[in-house]
Write a protein that holds these residues in place. Structure first.
Motif, PDB file in Angstrom:
ATOM      1  N   ARG A  90      -5.679  -4.056  -8.304  1.00 40.02           N
ATOM      2  CA  ARG A  90      -6.086  -3.135  -9.559  1.00 40.02           C
ATOM      3  C   ARG A  90      -7.753  -3.217  -9.396  1.00 40.02           C
ATOM      4  N   ASP A  91      -8.454  -4.153  -9.041  1.00 38.04           N
ATOM      5  CA  ASP A  91      -9.732  -4.331  -9.123  1.00 38.04           C
ATOM      6  C   ASP A  91     -10.139  -3.408  -8.008  1.00 38.04           C
ATOM      7  N   ASP A  92      -9.703  -3.298  -6.888  1.00 31.40           N
ATOM      8  CA  ASP A  92     -10.096  -2.158  -5.900  1.00 31.40           C
ATOM      9  C   ASP A  92      -9.990  -0.795  -6.377  1.00 31.40           C
ATOM     10  N   ILE A  93      -9.077  -0.549  -6.957  1.00 35.87           N
ATOM     11  CA  ILE A  93      -8.735   0.863  -7.599  1.00 35.87           C
ATOM     12  C   ILE A  93      -9.827   1.153  -8.588  1.00 35.87           C
ATOM     13  N   SER A 136       0.118  -0.818  -8.657  1.00 35.55           N
ATOM     14  CA  SER A 136      -1.080  -0.312  -8.103  1.00 35.55           C
ATOM     15  C   SER A 136      -1.048   1.338  -8.444  1.00 35.55           C
ATOM     16  N   PHE A 137       0.191   1.726  -7.835  1.00 32.50           N
ATOM     17  CA  PHE A 137       0.230   3.222  -8.141  1.00 32.50           C
ATOM     18  C   PHE A 137       0.207   3.589  -9.636  1.00 32.50           C
ATOM     19  N   ARG A 138       0.976   2.844 -10.334  1.00 31.15           N
ATOM     20  CA  ARG A 138       1.069   3.041 -11.857  1.00 31.15           C
ATOM     21  C   ARG A 138      -0.351   2.863 -12.401  1.00 31.15           C
ATOM     22  N   TYR A 139      -1.149   1.927 -12.011  1.00 29.05           N
ATOM     23  CA  TYR A 139      -2.708   1.700 -12.497  1.00 29.05           C
ATOM     24  C   TYR A 139      -3.315   2.880 -12.217  1.00 29.05           C
ATOM     25  N   LEU A 143      -5.543   5.816 -14.484  1.00 31.46           N
ATOM     26  CA  LEU A 143      -6.888   6.019 -14.596  1.00 31.46           C
ATOM     27  C   LEU A 143      -7.375   7.569 -14.563  1.00 31.46           C
ATOM     28  N   GLY A 144      -6.194   8.163 -13.939  1.00 30.34           N
ATOM     29  CA  GLY A 144      -6.307   9.814 -13.724  1.00 30.34           C
ATOM     30  C   GLY A 144      -6.117  10.187 -12.527  1.00 30.34           C
ATOM     31  N   PHE A 145      -5.819   9.390 -11.595  1.00 31.31           N
ATOM     32  CA  PHE A 145      -5.737   9.813 -10.033  1.00 31.31           C
ATOM     33  C   PHE A 145      -4.516  10.602  -9.975  1.00 31.31           C
ATOM     34  N   THR A 146      -4.566  11.880  -9.287  1.00 34.24           N
ATOM     35  CA  THR A 146      -3.447  12.769  -9.217  1.00 34.24           C
ATOM     36  C   THR A 146      -2.984  12.948  -7.392  1.00 34.24           C
ATOM     37  N   LYS A 147      -3.880  12.361  -6.878  1.00 35.40           N
ATOM     38  CA  LYS A 147      -3.881  12.452  -5.322  1.00 35.40           C
ATOM     39  C   LYS A 147      -3.765  11.029  -4.769  1.00 35.40           C
ATOM     40  N   ILE A 148      -2.718  10.518  -4.450  1.00 36.71           N
ATOM     41  CA  ILE A 148      -2.385   9.101  -3.977  1.00 36.71           C
ATOM     42  C   ILE A 148      -1.851   8.919  -2.770  1.00 36.71           C
ATOM     43  N   ASP A 168      10.043   4.833  -0.901  1.00 35.84           N
ATOM     44  CA  ASP A 168      10.721   5.384  -2.098  1.00 35.84           C
ATOM     45  C   ASP A 168      10.095   5.023  -3.356  1.00 35.84           C
ATOM     46  N   ALA A 169       9.379   3.701  -3.330  1.00 41.02           N
ATOM     47  CA  ALA A 169       8.857   3.285  -4.444  1.00 41.02           C
ATOM     48  C   ALA A 169       7.707   3.988  -4.745  1.00 41.02           C
ATOM     49  N   SER A 170       6.990   4.337  -3.826  1.00 46.24           N
ATOM     50  CA  SER A 170       5.574   4.935  -3.827  1.00 46.24           C
ATOM     51  C   SER A 170       5.741   6.588  -4.238  1.00 46.24           C
ATOM     52  N   LEU A 171       7.047   6.876  -3.743  1.00 49.14           N
ATOM     53  CA  LEU A 171       7.503   8.357  -4.282  1.00 49.14           C
ATOM     54  C   LEU A 171       7.794   8.526  -5.845  1.00 49.14           C
ATOM     55  N   GLU A 172       8.508   7.218  -6.128  1.00 49.21           N
ATOM     56  CA  GLU A 172       8.861   7.374  -7.594  1.00 49.21           C
ATOM     57  C   GLU A 172       7.606   7.133  -8.665  1.00 49.21           C
ATOM     58  N   GLU A 173       6.638   6.674  -7.846  1.00 47.30           N
ATOM     59  CA  GLU A 173       5.453   6.367  -8.734  1.00 47.30           C
ATOM     60  C   GLU A 173       4.320   7.440  -8.321  1.00 47.30           C
TER      61      GLU A 173
END
Length: 408
Positions: A90-93, A136-139, A143-148, A168-173
């Motif tokens: 989270r701190d990196d993001i 990290s994807f949820r976080y 914050l408003g990121f739409t391109k992850i 699969d986990a990243s796609l769900e998030e």
């Protein structure tokens, strides 16, 4: 599994590939390549002018310098979007968001893609790797990121049983891109094409697949092309191929393939190639990079020759040995005179400076100024022309005066 080649249907037009430049991140982090934020900004603007779609600014949490470079570049870009690389922390993001905001910002989050890295680098389980990606994807979305982007480090040494749950986990998030890294430059094109094809089958067409290939076996460009043929939508590359160890897919070589082979491969991109060499010179000045003689497109000898057999053909028509055209990349042709050159170039230079190419003169110039050159020493045709004029003038030939007057 066999590589799936993308076939362009008649009338459908070429497939547009996004070009992602990582010169300022992967390229810069290699030994000897560090740049100040102002240098990275200047280079980012030069790269943007080439038509690159996404420019990676750095790793904001790694240093104040990368944070500042991200801040400067994110504010200055007008056509390209930008990206940052971040651990699944989270701190990196948060720091990346503080540095560049979220607009036009491709948030790349690293996933651990092999059991080798899980055990020897991270000391965590596969389940832990999935868990940190979800968090990290949820976080990032909060914050408003739409391109992850899910950036899978060492994906080329990861099994399907490890990679599929991460993806699969990243796609769900909400992942919008899956970037597959051949981090150690380990795969050959058939293997990397198979990997991309497999992942392309796993993700919906709305999600991009990106390649990040290293050159440890000298196959980074070949692997990137195999990835494109297998369905990749994006290629990550660097100017001159700089990057960790042997480097990355060279941007200029990728551009050359698009220019000369894009139609038959059914692909296109937004690159403007004429400014590539000027951007390369800026890179060289920033990091003290010395151009090698034999590198494609950027090498000192890429568009130069001193071999008599080659020169005889090129003086009649450059296409005989120059299928890749120098002006396309902001370069110039150089026909140099050395001990491997023949009499044809001497005759040609005589004609260019207005001196009659008599046999005695040809033999004299060839033996005195061409055949006995040593240690790879060469002169340009212009320099040889001046030598010929001065030699003829010393011998009292009135034709030299006329030729010299014509040149003034």
């Amino acid at each position: 599994m066999e590589t799936q080649v993308m076939v362009v249907e008649e009338g459908s037009g070429p497939r547009r590939i996004s070009v992602f430049d990582t010169t300022l991140r992967d390229g810069e982090q290699a030994p000897g390549n560090a740049m100040r934020p102002d240098q990275k900004l200047a280079l980012a603007l030069a790269i943007e002018a080439l038509g690159v779609n996404v420019i990676e600014t750095g790793f904001p949490s790694s240093s104040p310098s990368d944070f500042e470079a991200t801040r400067l570049i994110s504010q200055a870009l007008t056509t390209a979007e930008f990206a940052t690389l971040n651990r699944a922390v989270r701190d990196d993001i948060r720091l990346a968001a503080e540095a560049g905001g979220v607009e036009n910002h491709h948030m790349q989050i690293m996933a651990t893609g092999s059991d080798i890295h899980l055990e020897h680098k991270r000391g965590i389980s596969r389940a832990d790797g999935v868990k940190e990606i979800v968090d990290s994807f949820r976080y990032a979305r909060s914050l408003g990121f739409t391109k992850i982007t899910l950036g899978i480090e060492d994906a080329s040494r990861g099994s399907a049983e490890l990679l599929r749950p991460l993806i699969d986990a990243s796609l769900e998030e909400g992942a919008t891109t899956v970037a597959l890294a051949d981090t150690t430059g380990w795969m050959v094109p058939s293997e990397f094409g198979d990997l991309v094809a497999r992942v392309r089958d796993w993700v919906p067409s709305s999600v991009n697949v990106s390649t990040h290939c290293h050159d440890d076996l000298g196959l980074s460009l070949a692997n990137a092309l195999a990835g494109i043929e297998a369905g990749a939508d994006e290629v990550q590359a660097t100017l001159a191929g700089i990057g960790e160890r042997a480097g990355n897919t060279p941007l200029e070589e990728l551009a050359a393939v698009f220019v000369y082979k894009g139609q038959e491969l059914g692909i296109t991109c937004d690159l403007k190639t004429e400014g590539l060499y000027e951007a390369f010179r800026l890179l060289c000045g920033s990091i003290g990079l010395v151009p090698p003689r034999n590198k494609a497109i950027f090498g000192d000898n890429a568009f130069a020759t001193q071999a008599g057999i080659h020169q005889a053909g090129m003086l009649r028509h450059p296409i005989t040995y120059e299928q890749i055209e120098p002006h396309v990349f902001g370069r110039e042709r150089a026909i140099l005179v050395g001990r491997h050159s023949g009499r044809n170039v001497v005759r040609y230079v005589c004609e260019q400076v207005g001196v009659q190419a008599e046999e005695g003169l040809l033999t004299d110039v060839y033996e005195r100024y061409v055949a006995n050159r040593t240690n790879g020493e060469c002169v340009s045709m212009a320099e040889l022309g001046q030598i010929i004029l001065e030699m003829v003038k010393r011998e009292g030939d009135d034709r030299a005066d006329a030729a010299l007057e014509a040149r003034v």
